[in-house]
Design a protein around this motif. Structure first.
Motif, short mmCIF file in Angstrom:
data_model
loop_
_atom_site.label_atom_id
_atom_site.label_comp_id
_atom_site.label_asym_id
_atom_site.label_seq_id
_atom_site.Cartn_x
_atom_site.Cartn_y
_atom_site.Cartn_z
N GLY A 201 0.83 -1.20 0.00
CA GLY A 201 0.00 0.00 0.00
C GLY A 201 0.86 1.24 0.00
O GLY A 201 2.02 1.21 0.41
N PRO A 202 0.29 2.34 -0.46
CA PRO A 202 1.08 3.56 -0.60
C PRO A 202 1.50 4.13 0.75
O PRO A 202 0.71 4.12 1.70
N ASN A 242 -4.10 7.94 -5.04
CA ASN A 242 -4.48 7.52 -3.70
C ASN A 242 -3.33 7.55 -2.71
O ASN A 242 -3.19 6.67 -1.86
N MET A 243 -2.51 8.52 -2.89
CA MET A 243 -1.39 8.61 -1.96
C MET A 243 -1.38 10.02 -1.39
O MET A 243 -1.58 10.99 -2.12
N GLU B 199 -13.49 8.00 -11.68
CA GLU B 199 -12.36 7.11 -11.97
C GLU B 199 -11.12 7.98 -12.18
O GLU B 199 -11.03 8.74 -13.13
N GLU B 200 -10.25 7.85 -11.25
CA GLU B 200 -9.04 8.65 -11.36
C GLU B 200 -7.87 7.72 -11.29
O GLU B 200 -7.43 7.30 -10.23
N ASN B 201 -7.42 7.39 -12.38
CA ASN B 201 -6.35 6.41 -12.36
C ASN B 201 -5.07 6.99 -12.88
O ASN B 201 -4.16 6.27 -13.24
N GLY B 202 -5.02 8.27 -12.92
CA GLY B 202 -3.75 8.86 -13.32
C GLY B 202 -3.55 8.80 -14.82
O GLY B 202 -2.68 9.41 -15.35
N GLY B 203 -4.34 8.05 -15.49
CA GLY B 203 -4.14 8.02 -16.93
C GLY B 203 -5.30 7.31 -17.57
O GLY B 203 -5.18 6.18 -18.00
N GLN B 229 -2.22 15.61 3.43
CA GLN B 229 -3.56 15.47 2.92
C GLN B 229 -4.00 14.02 3.07
O GLN B 229 -3.24 13.10 2.80
N GLN B 230 -5.22 13.88 3.48
CA GLN B 230 -5.71 12.51 3.52
C GLN B 230 -6.13 12.10 2.13
O GLN B 230 -6.65 12.90 1.36
N PRO B 231 -5.88 10.90 1.82
CA PRO B 231 -6.27 10.46 0.48
C PRO B 231 -7.77 10.51 0.33
O PRO B 231 -8.50 10.31 1.31
N PRO B 232 -8.21 10.79 -0.84
CA PRO B 232 -9.65 10.79 -1.09
C PRO B 232 -10.16 9.37 -0.98
O PRO B 232 -9.38 8.43 -1.02
N PRO B 233 -11.45 9.27 -0.81
CA PRO B 233 -12.01 7.93 -0.74
C PRO B 233 -11.62 7.15 -1.98
O PRO B 233 -11.68 7.69 -3.08
#
Lengths: 457, 537
Positions: A201-202, A242-243, B199-203, B229-233
């Motif tokens: 995990g990150p 997600n990091m 959907e956020e997958n960076g690409g 920052q806390q990661p988003p859900p």
């Protein structure tokens, strides 16, 4: 006239236009080797003096060396003459060799204009040089992102370093990366990507970036964006993976061995609870820290160079990993001629490399070559703290790291594999080899950049 | 395993599988360092023909061809034919390095020789050979079949597309771009604006249905960044982050948002190499005016915009250059068609200069500077015709350079001569009274015999002997008697005469060149080592 012919026996009439004979001994002599079949080996003992042709690298190097000598000897006349000849044989739009020479010529002009001797005569020229120097392209982040991938020059270090970092921070929930680099965090996205997808995990990534843009002689490339904006983008990107990440900029300078940065890190280290892995990623910036030839400071009643001091203070931070990526060259000679030779015999590589895939007029190529030109100028024309291109070779860096209390960490197969895969997508001349525990990027067999990883011993 | 730098590890492709590695000494392990060739290495110069030769050794049974006899012999064993392998003698173990026969090539120099035969062959093919292999998908061309094969394997198969439309063939490039691209900022801003986790997958790969196009979203820089920052859900079903995109299925299944850059904008990045080829000729000539080009050029040369009387500057006392030089014979002597003859077939540029009204760009006034420049430019454009060559500094030569290229170059040179710099020269002219020996070609070159490292003057001397041909001399004489008479003879003939007298000075030049060469210090390359023993001319 005929006295020429005794040295050049009349060759077959190569030129049917009636010029044979009188006074043309010289010329025909010139033509003669052309008619000769290719020699089986080099050199042929019977051959005439061969400096190679005028285009040959050795000839150009000789002229450059002579020019540098003339500048050092304050011989303005001779300097100008050689500069003049060089200017004619090395047009900046010529082949890669000529362009290389043109860059050196430019640097020598700058030097001549700065070191008393030829000041008066070259003042006008110097002004032109200066104004050209101001014309440095400022990259947008997106531009720079593609620029650093033109050749593996930078990506090689990124890939190797990322792999080593990933391995070193395994299991740590918090990873603190200190970025000492010249390419404005272009390595970080792939690092984020790797950390974000690691098995456990990150981690939380803390990034501390040394901002040297404000220092004199800040090495190119220049970024057309503040580090705050850059950091916002990186944090945003990390979030998309997600990091969580925090980004901090510390304005600092290699000229004082990053004192302000080290001090901050030291304070943080005091409050650290041990769950945080500290990684110092040095990407082609350490060579900007003054070495012995730039003078030394007193430390514990002993004169040491700032470079030594920096490595020792990095050691006191007790980092989990220090990655050193540097060009495998030595530009630390005291005399300009020595530096000229070293640089000339190293910096042909980028010219040769871009020649394989970028057209001469291409904008990217211009940027790329301007960057090398900056480097040449810094090596040749600058002295003292302004001269920040003080590369040392791999062996010397290894020596320094070991004497600072580090031990080499070998790159894993994975790192090597990733570098190789990356190189496969570049021109065929690029290669990778292992030397000791390090990885070395090669161009046609010549060492270019090395990546080494270190942990406290 | 260790990766080799040059493509040497790959067995040469054209001959099919070579059964064994070439029996030559393994030179690949240790290559010459730049500038420091292994002194023990034997430097081999192969002819282009040899380098391009493929499969000269053919098996009489199956017609299979081999590049090396040794390999054919090994192959013959398979047919139970008599075979004979050459024994390697101890002497052969000597390391060999190979230079490229193309004189203008960086690897022509022994100090940059390549470490193995396959390497030099591929190099020659790639750099100086015809690109016969074309990729059907992207039209990239390759000279070496194995390069082409390697390309075809991956072409179009691995591509990444950013929402901004840019395509990437490498994931690391894509990731790096993606992080800094506004498209991501827009997307994540939108994602945050809308509650459901997008959907956020960076690409987001182009194949999949992308998230609703953020049509109304202005490029929003990321929101203020909290320190930690806390990661988003996490997204409910994280898609595979980066799906390879087939190049040839463009818009159909990718509903691109309107405001995104059209894909064409991105394609050139990939096909740049081929596409740009067309531009090279045009752009290279124009772009030189840019940055550093004009910079140095500006040092020495009068700009074409201001047709400055160069010669007046140079000669100091000369009244009007137009008068002093009614025609431009010197340029004739320096006819640029170096590949054939210096004196033959003057290139168009030179003929042009005979026209009475001086054309704008090639400088009408053949000052001494221009002369030398012209000579030098010949060296620059055509490596084979360097003006150093007349000093014996150049042995090799090639018929490579085209005269048109030279002419272009010539004009570029001339055009970039700003007059400011010329003023640097005159002083040196006048104090030298002796018309015969003094100012090596009137350039103020010290021809001093004191023993200082006089290399340049010698170059000039040698240079001047270029003019010693019969017609050239005539021209010069005519020049010397130009209408301006006295004033001209002071400046102009002062440098003309040394030309005529160059022959007499050649000895001097030669001697001095030896010093030049001999004084080159310890890093002399093999071919230079002969210098002291060889005759100069």
């Amino acid at each position: 006239m005929m006295q020429f012919t005794h040295t050049a026996p009349p060759p077959p009439p190569l030129h049917p236009n009636g010029h044979g004979g009188l006074g043309l001994g010289l010329f025909l002599d010139v033509g003669a080797p052309r008619a000769r079949p290719w020699p089986g080996s080099f050199p042929t003992p019977a051959s005439k003096i061969s400096l190679g042709n005028l285009n040959s690298t050795s000839c150009m190097e000789q002229l450059l060396v002579h020019c540098a000598n003339a500048i050092e000897a304050n011989d303005a006349t001779l300097t100008q003459q050689i500069l003049w000849v060089l200017n004619n044989i090395a047009p900046p739009d010529g082949d890669s060799n000529q362009r290389l020479t043109a860059a050196f010529l430019c640097a020598l002009v700058a030097r001549a204009s700065r070191t008393g001797a030829c000041k008066a005569v070259t003042a006008a020229v110097a002004a032109a040089v200066e104004s050209a120097a101001l014309h440095v392209h400022r990259f947008t982040a997106v531009e720079l992102a593609s620029f650093v991938d033109l050749t593996p020059w930078h990506r090689f270090g990124y890939t190797a370093a990322n792999a080593a970092i990933l391995e070193a921070v395994e299991g740590f929930p918090v990873v603190h990366v200190v970025e000492l680099g010249t390419t404005h965090c272009m390595q970080i996205p792939t690092l984020i990507d790797m950390l974000a997808s690691r098995a456990e995990g990150p981690p939380i990534l803390r990034l501390t970036v040394a901002d040297v843009a404000s220092t004199t002689s800040a090495p190119p490339p220049a970024l057309d964006m503040s580090y705050d904006e850059l950091g916002a983008k990186l944090v945003n990107f990390a979030r998309s993976r997600n990091m969580s990440m925090d980004f901090r900029v510390v304005p600092t300078s290699p000229g004082d061995a990053f004192t302000s940065l080290i001090d901050q890190l030291r304070v943080q280290q005091l409050v650290s609870d041990g769950t945080e892995a500290l990684v110092v990623n040095c990407h082609m910036l350490l060579h900007a820290v003054p070495d012995e030839t730039a003078g030394s400071v007193m430390s514990l009643a002993q004169p040491v160079s700032l470079r030594t001091m920096l490595l020792k203070s990095l050691r006191t931070l007790d980092p989990n990993l220090v990655v050193v990526v540097e060009e495998d060259a030595d530009f630390t000679a005291d005399d300009v001629v020595g530096r000229l030779r070293a640089a000339f015999n190293f910096l042909w590589i980028p010219y040769d490399a871009v020649d394989t895939f970028l057209p001469k007029g291409s904008e990217q190529r211009r940027w790329y070559e301007a960057e090398i030109g900056w480097k040449v100028e810094n090596v040749l024309a600058q002295e003292g703290v302004e001269r920040v291109e003080r590369q040392e070779d791999r062996a010397r860096w290894g020596q320094r790291m070991r004497s600072a209390g580090f031990r080499a960490v070998a790159f894993g197969e994975e790192a090597a594999g990733e570098v190789k895969a990356m190189l496969n997508e570049h021109a065929a001349g690029w290669g990778m080899k292992r030397e000791d525990d390090d990885l070395v990027l090669t161009w046609k067999g010549h060492n270019v950049v090395f990546a080494s990883a270190w942990a406290p011993s | 395993m260790e990766a080799e730098a040059t493509p040497t590890t790959a067995v040469s492709s054209s001959g099919g599988a070579a059964p064994v590695p070439p029996p030559g000494p393994p030179a690949k392990k240790k290559r010459a360092l730049p500038g420091m060739p292994d002194p023990d290495a034997e430097v081999i110069a192969l002819s282009p023909k040899t380098l391009l030769a493929t499969n000269r050794f053919v098996c009489e049974i199956c017609n299979k061809g081999f590049q090396r006899d040794q390999n054919l012999q090994l192959h013959r064993r398979g047919h139970n034919l008599p075979w004979k392998l050459r024994q390697r003698s101890g002497k052969e173990a000597r390391k060999r390095v190979y230079v490229c026969p193309e004189p203008s090539c960086v690897h022509h120099d022994p100090s940059r020789a390549l470490g193995d035969l396959t390497g030099i062959k591929k190099h020659f093919c790639r750099k100086h050979g015809e690109k016969k292999w074309k990729c059907d998908k992207c039209s990239k061309k390759y000279a070496v079949q194995s390069d082409w094969k390697a390309h075809v394997k991956t072409c179009g198969s691995r591509e990444y597309r950013c929402d901004c439309g840019t395509l990437f063939s490498r994931r690391d490039s894509f990731i790096t771009h993606r992080a800094f691209c506004d498209a991501l900022a827009e997307e994540s801003a939108k994602a945050r604006a809308e509650a459901p986790p997008a959907e956020e997958n960076g690409g987001s790969a182009a194949v999949g249905p992308p998230p609703a196009p953020p049509l109304t979203q202005a490029p929003v820089p990321a929101a203020p960044v909290p320190l930690r920052q806390q990661p988003p859900p996490p997204p409910p079903a994280p898609a595979p982050p980066h799906r390879p995109v087939q190049r040839n299925e463009p818009e159909t299944n990718t509903p691109e948002p309107v405001q995104f850059a059209p894909p064409q904008a991105a394609v050139p990045v990939l096909s740049q190499t081929s596409a740009a080829a067309a531009n090279v000729s045009a752009s290279s000539s124009s772009s030189v005016a840019g940055t550093s080009q004009s910079l140095i050029g500006g040092m020495f040369a009068p700009s074409s915009m201001a047709p400055a009387p160069q010669f007046a500057d140079l000669g100091g006392g000369v009244s009007r250059p137009e008068r002093a030089l009614p025609a431009k014979p010197p340029s004739l002597c320096l006819a640029t068609d170096a590949s054939s003859s210096i004196f033959s077939a003057p290139a168009a540029a030179d003929r042009q200069q005979f026209a009475p009204p001086p054309p704008p760009s090639p400088s009408p006034h053949m000052s001494a500077t221009a002369l030398l420049q012209k000579a030098a430019q010949m060296g620059a454009t055509s490596s084979s015709s360097s003006f150093l060559r007349c000093l014996g500094l150049d042995v090799s030569s090639s018929p490579g350079a085209s005269s048109s290229g030279q002419q272009h170059h010539h004009e570029a040179m001339q055009a970039s001569l700003p007059d400011t710099s010329m003023q640097q020269w005159p002083q040196r002219m006048e104090p030298e009274p002796s018309p015969m020996l003094s100012p090596g070609l009137g350039l103020g070159l010290p021809y001093d015999s004191s023993g200082a490292p006089v290399c340049l003057p010698d170059l000039m001397m040698g240079q001047s002997s270029l003019f010693s041909g019969k017609p050239a001399t005539l021209d010069f004489l005519g020049l010397g008697m130009s209408p301006t008479g006295a004033s001209a003879s002071r400046g102009f003939s002062a440098f003309i005469q040394p030309i005529g007298g160059a022959v007499g000075m050649a000895g001097i030049g030669a001697g001095a060149v030896e010093t030049f060469v001999a004084g080159r210090g310890p890093q002399a390359t093999p071919c230079e080592r002969n210098s002291s023993t060889s005759p100069i001319l």
